[in-house]
Scaffold this motif. Sequence first.
Motif, PDB file in Angstrom:
ATOM      1  N   ILE A   1     -60.814 -14.630-143.824  1.00 32.53           N
ATOM      2  CA  ILE A   1     -61.332 -14.793-142.467  1.00 32.53           C
ATOM      3  C   ILE A   1     -60.159 -14.807-141.484  1.00 32.53           C
ATOM      4  CG2 ILE A   1     -62.679 -16.267-140.914  1.00 32.53           C
ATOM      5  CD1 ILE A   1     -64.009 -17.436-143.440  1.00 32.53           C
ATOM      6  N   TRP A   2     -60.351 -14.143-140.335  1.00 26.31           N
ATOM      7  CA  TRP A   2     -59.325 -14.092-139.292  1.00 26.31           C
ATOM      8  C   TRP A   2     -59.881 -14.660-137.986  1.00 26.31           C
ATOM      9  CZ3 TRP A   2     -54.267 -12.355-139.661  1.00 26.31           C
ATOM     10  CH2 TRP A   2     -53.915 -11.738-140.872  1.00 26.31           C
ATOM     11  N   VAL A   3     -59.003 -15.391-137.254  1.00 30.24           N
ATOM     12  CA  VAL A   3     -59.320 -15.803-135.887  1.00 30.24           C
ATOM     13  C   VAL A   3     -58.189 -15.326-134.987  1.00 30.24           C
ATOM     14  CG1 VAL A   3     -60.707 -17.797-136.537  1.00 30.24           C
ATOM     15  CG2 VAL A   3     -58.248 -18.080-136.210  1.00 30.24           C
ATOM     16  N   VAL A   4     -58.521 -14.941-133.746  1.00 30.46           N
ATOM     17  CA  VAL A   4     -57.524 -14.469-132.789  1.00 30.46           C
ATOM     18  C   VAL A   4     -57.730 -15.182-131.461  1.00 30.46           C
ATOM     19  CG1 VAL A   4     -57.279 -12.195-133.850  1.00 30.46           C
ATOM     20  CG2 VAL A   4     -58.996 -12.534-132.074  1.00 30.46           C
ATOM     21  N   GLY A   5     -56.662 -15.193-130.632  1.00 29.79           N
ATOM     22  CA  GLY A   5     -56.798 -15.897-129.363  1.00 29.79           C
ATOM     23  C   GLY A   5     -55.629 -15.740-128.430  1.00 29.79           C
ATOM     24  N   LEU A   6     -55.339 -16.808-127.701  1.00 31.44           N
ATOM     25  CA  LEU A   6     -54.374 -16.818-126.608  1.00 31.44           C
ATOM     26  C   LEU A   6     -52.984 -16.409-127.093  1.00 31.44           C
ATOM     27  CD1 LEU A   6     -54.605 -17.715-123.574  1.00 31.44           C
ATOM     28  CD2 LEU A   6     -53.570 -19.865-124.287  1.00 31.44           C
ATOM     29  N   SER A   7     -52.306 -15.606-126.241  1.00 30.78           N
ATOM     30  CA  SER A   7     -50.908 -15.209-126.471  1.00 30.78           C
ATOM     31  C   SER A   7     -50.694 -14.524-127.807  1.00 30.78           C
ATOM     32  CB  SER A   7     -49.989 -16.435-126.349  1.00 30.78           C
ATOM     33  OG  SER A   7     -50.101 -17.022-125.081  1.00 30.78           O
ATOM     34  N   GLY A   8     -51.628 -13.663-128.186  1.00 34.46           N
ATOM     35  CA  GLY A   8     -51.461 -12.886-129.411  1.00 34.46           C
ATOM     36  C   GLY A   8     -51.658 -13.659-130.695  1.00 34.46           C
ATOM     37  N   THR A   9     -52.317 -14.812-130.613  1.00 32.80           N
ATOM     38  CA  THR A   9     -52.547 -15.625-131.803  1.00 32.80           C
ATOM     39  C   THR A   9     -53.408 -14.883-132.821  1.00 32.80           C
ATOM     40  OG1 THR A   9     -52.368 -17.718-130.609  1.00 32.80           O
ATOM     41  CG2 THR A   9     -53.636 -17.738-132.660  1.00 32.80           C
ATOM     42  N   ALA A  10     -52.990 -14.913-134.081  1.00 30.86           N
ATOM     43  CA  ALA A  10     -53.790 -14.401-135.196  1.00 30.86           C
ATOM     44  C   ALA A  10     -53.552 -15.323-136.388  1.00 30.86           C
ATOM     45  CB  ALA A  10     -53.415 -12.966-135.538  1.00 30.86           C
ATOM     46  N   THR A  11     -54.635 -15.896-136.919  1.00 25.93           N
ATOM     47  CA  THR A  11     -54.535 -16.857-138.024  1.00 25.93           C
ATOM     48  C   THR A  11     -55.501 -16.451-139.125  1.00 25.93           C
ATOM     49  OG1 THR A  11     -53.934 -18.608-136.460  1.00 25.93           O
ATOM     50  CG2 THR A  11     -54.678 -19.294-138.626  1.00 25.93           C
ATOM     51  N   HIS A  12     -55.046 -16.568-140.375  1.00 29.00           N
ATOM     52  CA  HIS A  12     -55.830 -16.090-141.519  1.00 29.00           C
ATOM     53  C   HIS A  12     -56.180 -17.237-142.466  1.00 29.00           C
ATOM     54  CE1 HIS A  12     -56.121 -14.124-145.640  1.00 29.00           C
ATOM     55  NE2 HIS A  12     -57.101 -13.571-144.954  1.00 29.00           N
ATOM     56  N   PHE A  13     -57.423 -17.234-142.986  1.00 29.51           N
ATOM     57  CA  PHE A  13     -57.872 -18.197-143.993  1.00 29.51           C
ATOM     58  C   PHE A  13     -58.071 -17.449-145.306  1.00 29.51           C
ATOM     59  CE2 PHE A  13     -61.390 -20.488-146.172  1.00 29.51           C
ATOM     60  CZ  PHE A  13     -60.722 -21.692-146.382  1.00 29.51           C
ATOM     61  N   ASP A  14     -57.390 -17.922-146.350  1.00 23.02           N
ATOM     62  CA  ASP A  14     -57.427 -17.232-147.642  1.00 23.02           C
ATOM     63  C   ASP A  14     -58.318 -17.931-148.662  1.00 23.02           C
ATOM     64  OD1 ASP A  14     -56.029 -19.489-148.328  1.00 23.02           O
ATOM     65  OD2 ASP A  14     -54.181 -18.445-148.880  1.00 23.02           O
ATOM     66  N   GLY A  15     -59.138 -18.859-148.220  1.00 24.63           N
ATOM     67  CA  GLY A  15     -60.010 -19.596-149.113  1.00 24.63           C
ATOM     68  C   GLY A  15     -59.545 -21.002-149.371  1.00 24.63           C
ATOM     69  N   SER A  16     -58.261 -21.264-149.099  1.00 17.19           N
ATOM     70  CA  SER A  16     -57.724 -22.609-149.319  1.00 17.19           C
ATOM     71  C   SER A  16     -57.005 -23.167-148.102  1.00 17.19           C
ATOM     72  CB  SER A  16     -56.772 -22.608-150.526  1.00 17.19           C
ATOM     73  OG  SER A  16     -55.698 -21.701-150.301  1.00 17.19           O
ATOM     74  N   ARG A  17     -56.367 -22.290-147.307  1.00 13.19           N
ATOM     75  CA  ARG A  17     -55.654 -22.797-146.134  1.00 13.19           C
ATOM     76  C   ARG A  17     -55.556 -21.711-145.072  1.00 13.19           C
ATOM     77  NH1 ARG A  17     -50.151 -21.512-145.691  1.00 13.19           N
ATOM     78  NH2 ARG A  17     -49.391 -20.143-147.339  1.00 13.19           N
ATOM     79  N   TRP A  18     -55.292 -22.183-143.829  1.00 13.50           N
ATOM     80  CA  TRP A  18     -55.064 -21.284-142.699  1.00 13.50           C
ATOM     81  C   TRP A  18     -53.565 -21.047-142.550  1.00 13.50           C
ATOM     82  CZ3 TRP A  18     -58.938 -19.004-139.922  1.00 13.50           C
ATOM     83  CH2 TRP A  18     -60.222 -19.554-140.030  1.00 13.50           C
ATOM     84  N   ALA A  19     -53.199 -19.809-142.189  1.00 15.26           N
ATOM     85  CA  ALA A  19     -51.795 -19.489-141.957  1.00 15.26           C
ATOM     86  C   ALA A  19     -51.683 -18.521-140.793  1.00 15.26           C
ATOM     87  CB  ALA A  19     -51.170 -18.865-143.206  1.00 15.26           C
ATOM     88  N   ALA A  20     -50.770 -18.837-139.857  1.00 11.13           N
ATOM     89  CA  ALA A  20     -50.534 -17.956-138.715  1.00 11.13           C
ATOM     90  C   ALA A  20     -49.802 -16.707-139.174  1.00 11.13           C
ATOM     91  CB  ALA A  20     -49.724 -18.676-137.649  1.00 11.13           C
ATOM     92  N   VAL A  21     -50.215 -15.554-138.628  1.00 14.12           N
ATOM     93  CA  VAL A  21     -49.583 -14.267-138.938  1.00 14.12           C
ATOM     94  C   VAL A  21     -49.068 -13.678-137.631  1.00 14.12           C
ATOM     95  CG1 VAL A  21     -49.914 -11.948-139.855  1.00 14.12           C
ATOM     96  CG2 VAL A  21     -51.112 -13.888-140.898  1.00 14.12           C
TER      97      VAL A  21
END
Length: 626
Positions: free
Chosen positions: A531-551
């Motif tokens: 799962i991916w979320v995006v937002g302010l100032s080019g934010t992109a964060t990924h969930f791999d099933g166990s944790r979220w990590a900024a990319v």
Amino acid sequence: MSSTADLSRRSFFGRLAGRLDPSAPDTAHWHQVPEVSGGDGDVFWTGWSGQGEVFLAGDNGRMVHLSVRADHASEGWTTMELPVATPIHGIWGRSPEDLHAVGWMGSILHYDGQSWSRVQGAVIDHERQQYQASPDNTPLFAIDGQDNGEAWAVGDEGRILHFDGLQWRPESSGVFDNLRAVACTNDGTVYAAGLGGCVLQRTAEGQWQSVDCPHQCGFQAALPLAADELLLAGGRYFVGKGGFRGELVHYANGQFRVLHADLDMPRLRALKHYKGGILIVADHGHLYYLKDSKITRLACDSQHDLMDVITLPSDEAIIVGDFGTVMTATSGFVRALAEDARSHNANASRWQIMSSPNQHQLWCVWQDSQGTTWAGGEAGTVLRLGGNRWQALPTIPNGLAVHCLWGCDGAGLFAGGQQGRIYRFDGQSWQLHFDLHLDLTILAMWGASPECIYAVGDEGLILHFDGLRWQRVTSGTQSALYDIWAYDAEHLLVVGDFGLVLRYNGKDWKSFNANSEQFLYGVWGHALDDIWVVGLSGTATHFDGSRWAAVPTRLRDDLMAIDGLPNGELIAVGTRGCAAILRDGQWQAEITPVPVGLRDVCVGRDGAVYAVGDQGTIVLRSSTGA
């Protein structure tokens, strides 16, 4: 125009995100560009910008030029030689190598990328050493054109000239009023306006017809909002006030309506689309920003009369006026031009502009299970794509802005937006389906079936429809919820302010820490562990099933929406025409042909990508190519 101000999806003004953004219209401070100015008696009337270049023009045939290369290199502002010494009032063109300028004494000039030449006007009687008294010398005050190269110029005594791509010819206006504005819409309609409340419309057959306006305002500017909708600005002289009083007039559905009649504004001179709203300049250094029917006066260092707005491809702007006034609200003026030049010189984009039926801001785009694509936006706008042409559906009652669409066979098309209302389209007309009776905006919608639909919005709003009625669901937050994604009816995610993610497990909604403090505007996933979320100032964060990590995306722009491509890649869009694709785990920027904000994106079943945004912008990314 939309009648209700709202805390809308992908809208920063008035919210904390806007207050943190120094370039937001209601925050930025307008200041003089120090590198260029005129003498005490000089006036800059107008200008043009594109592809890394800026042209500013004014009295006495004065024109200055700035060219910035992609590496930020520039020779600075230079003065251009013009073949006439008359004031220049308007510039239009499709590129820096093909510009047209009009002005006093009927001057029409053309720039070919190397030099300016006189086309017509400014004819001198050499015996008397003065300008001839001929129609060709009738002063011209405005010019506008279309993508096909046609253009129109207007001036005193009802003078209208048409450029067919080869030469200029006069057209009969049927009036003798002094015309001060001309505007072309996306569908080819042309309007002209001037003193005494004169408003003209050009028919498909090329005839000009008067539009009966009950207001005797001296119109100085006209801005198309749709094929049959205009915003007009100007003013009238009032003896009691000892001067001009500004007036803003809205025209739609054959009716004229004065906006903000309670405001004591000086004469309004120009108005242009700007950062999701409209920038208005006026006499005495007055500067206004209009959005969602709310008008705000902006901070400005000048007390001089402001004459025009020149929008930059970066979504910033320049303001020009009396006493050599040249102002901007951006500190990265040269950088913005350099980015535009780099964008222009880069490889051809896979994105292309689609013709839009109006210029209302579009908030959402969505494709149904049958492959029909829909878009919605301000002023109750709903569009449907048929073949390669977008067509306008009947507008939502009361002109309420549409922020989300969803539908399926047997349920019809649902539209959610302002004032907590949801409307349903039965193929002929819109009917009110639900009314929250609160001034909250519904921002996103998703459905599994006609008996299971979710909608989210302002102040933690979550609604559920079970096939019989809509009910509000406890969310546990007062944050705005901007987007919704679902794996199925028992696994949903919504995103909001300050990194907020809520997760639904089939029974209740719980916080789901995304390890981010940024505002999150879009969410999409391939699976529950991707799962991916995006937002302010080019934010992109990924969930791999166990944790979220900024990319890292290496983007400065805000990412407003995200969707998935059939090949497993992701596409995101955002402010200033930003687009980025996730390929092999890395985000790569893509060039789009537009400088304005893109507010939503939708991937069709065939892999074609549609993005919509400010000023009615619709762009298409083809499903073929690299």
